[in-house]
Design an enzyme around this catalytic site. Structure first.
Site, short mmCIF file in Angstrom:
data_model
loop_
_atom_site.label_atom_id
_atom_site.label_comp_id
_atom_site.label_asym_id
_atom_site.label_seq_id
_atom_site.Cartn_x
_atom_site.Cartn_y
_atom_site.Cartn_z
N ALA A 79 0.81 -1.21 0.00
CA ALA A 79 0.00 0.00 0.00
C ALA A 79 0.85 1.27 0.00
CB ALA A 79 -0.94 0.00 1.20
N THR A 80 2.05 1.19 0.56
CA THR A 80 2.92 2.38 0.54
C THR A 80 3.18 2.79 -0.91
OG1 THR A 80 3.95 1.80 2.63
CG2 THR A 80 5.22 3.25 1.18
N ALA A 137 -1.88 -6.85 1.02
CA ALA A 137 -2.27 -8.22 1.39
C ALA A 137 -2.03 -8.56 2.85
CB ALA A 137 -1.52 -9.22 0.50
N HIS A 138 -0.97 -7.96 3.44
CA HIS A 138 -0.58 -8.47 4.76
C HIS A 138 -1.50 -8.03 5.89
CE1 HIS A 138 1.62 -4.99 6.69
NE2 HIS A 138 1.74 -4.59 5.44
N THR A 152 9.44 -6.89 -12.83
CA THR A 152 8.81 -8.20 -12.89
C THR A 152 7.83 -8.34 -11.72
OG1 THR A 152 10.74 -9.10 -13.96
CG2 THR A 152 9.27 -10.70 -12.91
N CYS A 210 4.35 2.07 12.30
CA CYS A 210 5.32 2.71 11.41
C CYS A 210 6.03 3.86 12.11
CB CYS A 210 4.62 3.22 10.15
SG CYS A 210 3.67 1.92 9.38
N1 PMP Z 1 -1.90 2.66 4.72
C1 PMP Z 1 -2.39 2.24 5.88
C2 PMP Z 1 -3.68 2.82 6.39
C3 PMP Z 1 -1.71 1.28 6.62
O1 PMP Z 1 -2.21 0.86 7.79
C4 PMP Z 1 -0.51 0.76 6.11
C5 PMP Z 1 0.27 -0.31 6.87
N2 PMP Z 1 0.63 0.07 8.19
C6 PMP Z 1 -0.04 1.22 4.88
C7 PMP Z 1 -0.76 2.17 4.22
C8 PMP Z 1 1.23 0.70 4.28
O2 PMP Z 1 1.03 -0.58 3.78
P1 PMP Z 1 2.24 -1.51 3.31
O3 PMP Z 1 2.78 -2.12 4.56
O4 PMP Z 1 1.60 -2.53 2.42
O5 PMP Z 1 3.20 -0.67 2.58
#
Ligand code: PMP
Length: 381
Positions: A77-78, A201-202, A238, A324
Site C-alpha cells: 500500500a505504501t 495483502a498483509h 517483474t 510505522c
Molecule cells: N496505509 C495504511 C492505512 C496502513 O495501515 C498501512 C500499513 N501500516 C499502509 C498504508 C502501508 O502498507 P504496506 O505495509 O503494504 O506498505
C-alpha cells in the site's frame, strides 16, 4: 503448539496479520515449479505464469467490484499510495485536499509535492471528516482529494460515498487509502465512487510485500518507476507472482469469512470496551463506537505511561499507535488531531483483534490490564 504465533497473545492485527497457511500453500508452487515470468510469453512457463497473473487480477478486481484492467499490482500500500498521489498530481498551480489522520505513506508524498498547495482536513473528535468539509475546501485548482477509508489507530470509517460524490460533482480525482478497510469491511468501488484505492495483502492474512492500486478507467495517472512497462506501463518491474497469488487467495477467503469474522470481532471488541471502561478508573476510548473497524480499540489511561504499560503487559503484543512510527517518543499525530491532550495521547494503547483471538484472551487482557494500570498508578504517585 506454543511459539511466536501464540505467545505473547497477538493483539496487533492493524500492523500486520499472519499469512493464512491455506494462502501460503497456494503460493508455494509459484516460487519453484511454476516459476515463469508472466511477461515472457514466448514459452509455456511464461504463458502459464501470465494466465495465473490474470486469473489473480480478476479475483482481486471482483473483490472490490472493479474490472481486471483497473487493478495494478504494487509492492504494497505504501507504493500504491505513492503512485496515486505523485502519479496524478502534476498540475500547476494545483491544490490537494487530504486529512490530518492519513497514514504516513500518504502524508509524506503529499508533503513533497512541489508547488502544490495542500489542505489537511481536521477530523472531529471521533476521527470523522465530512463531505461538507471537502466541499468547503475545494478550489478551482483542486485536482486530488485523498481520504483514508478506515483509520488503523482509532478505527474510524469515513463517509467515502458522500466525499466521492462531492469530488465527482467537481471533476476532482478521489483517492482512498483502503489498506485497513479492504478485506475487513465491505468495499465496492462503484458503490463508493472512488477513482483510486490502495490495498495491501498483509493486513488480511496474506503475504507482505504485495498490494494493489485500483485505478478507475479513464483516470490519468503516470508511473513512478519506469522500465520494462509491466502492469500496463504503470509499474515496471517483474511482478511478484507468488505475492499476487497470495493476495488473490487471501481475498477469496475474505469473501467467505469476512462478514462472520467482523461480527465476532465486533462482539469481542465491545466486550473489551465495556469491561475496560466499566472496571478501570479514568479509562477512555479514542475513536467512535459505531462506524469503526470491527477489531479496533484505542484506550487512554490517565496517569499511566503507555510504554511502561506495554512493558508490564508482556503477555500481549500491543502497540501505542501506528507501528510505522513506533520507536518515536512523540504522541500519536492521529490522537493529537482528534483533540486528545498530549498527556493522554502518551497514555494510549491500540488493540487490533483478529481471527485467532478468543473471548478468554479478551478477559485475560482486561484482568491483566487492571492489575498493571493500578500498579503503575501507585508507583507514579
Ligand atoms: N496505509 C495504511 C492505512 C496502513 O495501515 C498501512 C500499513 N501500516 C499502509 C498504508 C502501508 O502498507 P504496506 O505495509 O503494504 O506498505
Amino acid at each position: 503448539m506454543s511459539g511466536p504465533a501464540d505467545f505473547p497473545i497477538y493483539l496487533d492485527h492493524h500492523s500486520t496479520t499472519p499469512c493464512d497457511p491455506r494462502v501460503l500453500e497456494k503460493m508455494l508452487p509459484f516460487f519453484s515449479e511454476r516459476f515463469g515470468n508472466p511477461a515472457a510469453v514466448t514459452h509455456a512457463q511464461g504463458r502459464q505464469a501470465s494466465t495465473a497473473l490474470e486469473e489473480a487480477r480478476s479475483v482481486v478486481a471482483d473483490f472490490i467490484r472493479a474490472r481486471p484492467t483497473e487493478i495494478y499490482f504494487t509492492s504494497g500500500a505504501t507504493e500504491a499510495n505513492n503512485i496515486a498521489i505523485r502519479g496524478v498530481a502534476v498540475r500547476q498551480p494545483g491544490h490537494v485536499i487530504t486529512t490530518a489522520i492519513e497514514h504516513k505513506s500518504v502524508l509524506a508524498p503529499v508533503e513533497q509535492l512541489a508547488g502544490i498547495e495542500v489542505t489537511r482536513l481536521r477530523p472531529d473528535p471521533e476521527g470523522f471528516v465530512s463531505a461538507e468539509q471537502v466541499r468547503e475546501a475545494l478550489r478551482p485548482e483542486t485536482f486530488l482529494v485523498s481520504v483514508i477509508a478506515a483509520n488503523g489507530e482509532i478505527g474510524t470509517i469515513q463517509p467515502l460515498q458522500e466525499i466521492a460524490s462531492v469530488c465527482r460533482e467537481h471533476g476532482v480525482v478521489f483517492h482512498t487509502d483502503a489498506t485497513q478497510a479492504i478485506g475487513r469491511i465491505p468495499f465496492d468501488v462503484n458503490a463508493i465512487g472512488c477513482d483510486l484505492a490502495s490495498m495491501s495483502a498483509h493486513k488480511v492474512y496474506g503475504p507482505k510485500g504485495i498490494g494493489a492500486l485500483y485505478v478507475r478507467k479513464g483516470v490519468r495517472i503516470s508511473p513512478l518507476v519506469v522500465g520494462g512497462g509491466q502492469e500496463r506501463n504503470l509499474r515496471s518491474g517483474t511482478v511478484n507472482l507468488p505475492g499476487v497469488i497470495g493476495l488473490a487467495e487471501a481475498l477469496k477467503y475474505r469473501s467467505d469469512e469476512m462478514a462472520g469474522e467482523a461480527a465476532r470481532l465486533t462482539a469481542l471488541r465491545n466486550l473489551m470496551w465495556d469491561r475496560v471502561t466499566g472496571e478501570i478508573e479514568l479509562a477512555s476510548v479514542n475513536g467512535p463506537r459505531g462506524l469503526r473497524l470491527p477489531g479496533n480499540l484505542n484506550f487512554s489511561f490517565a496517569r499511566v505511561d503507555s510504554e511502561a504499560l506495554m512493558m508490564s503487559m508482556r503477555r500481549f503484543s500491543l502497540s501505542s499507535g501506528s507501528a510505522c512510527s513506533a520507536g518515536e517518543k512523540d504522541p500519536s499525530y492521529v490522537l493529537r488531531a482528534i483533540g486528545v491532550p498530549e498527556d493522554l495521547a502518551m497514555s494510549s494503547i491500540r488493540v487490533g483483534l483478529g481471527r485467532m483471538n478468543t473471548e478468554e484472551q479478551v478477559n485475560q487482557f482486561v484482568d491483566d490490564l487492571q492489575v498493571s494500570v493500578s500498579r503503575l498508578r501507585e508507583i507514579s504517585v
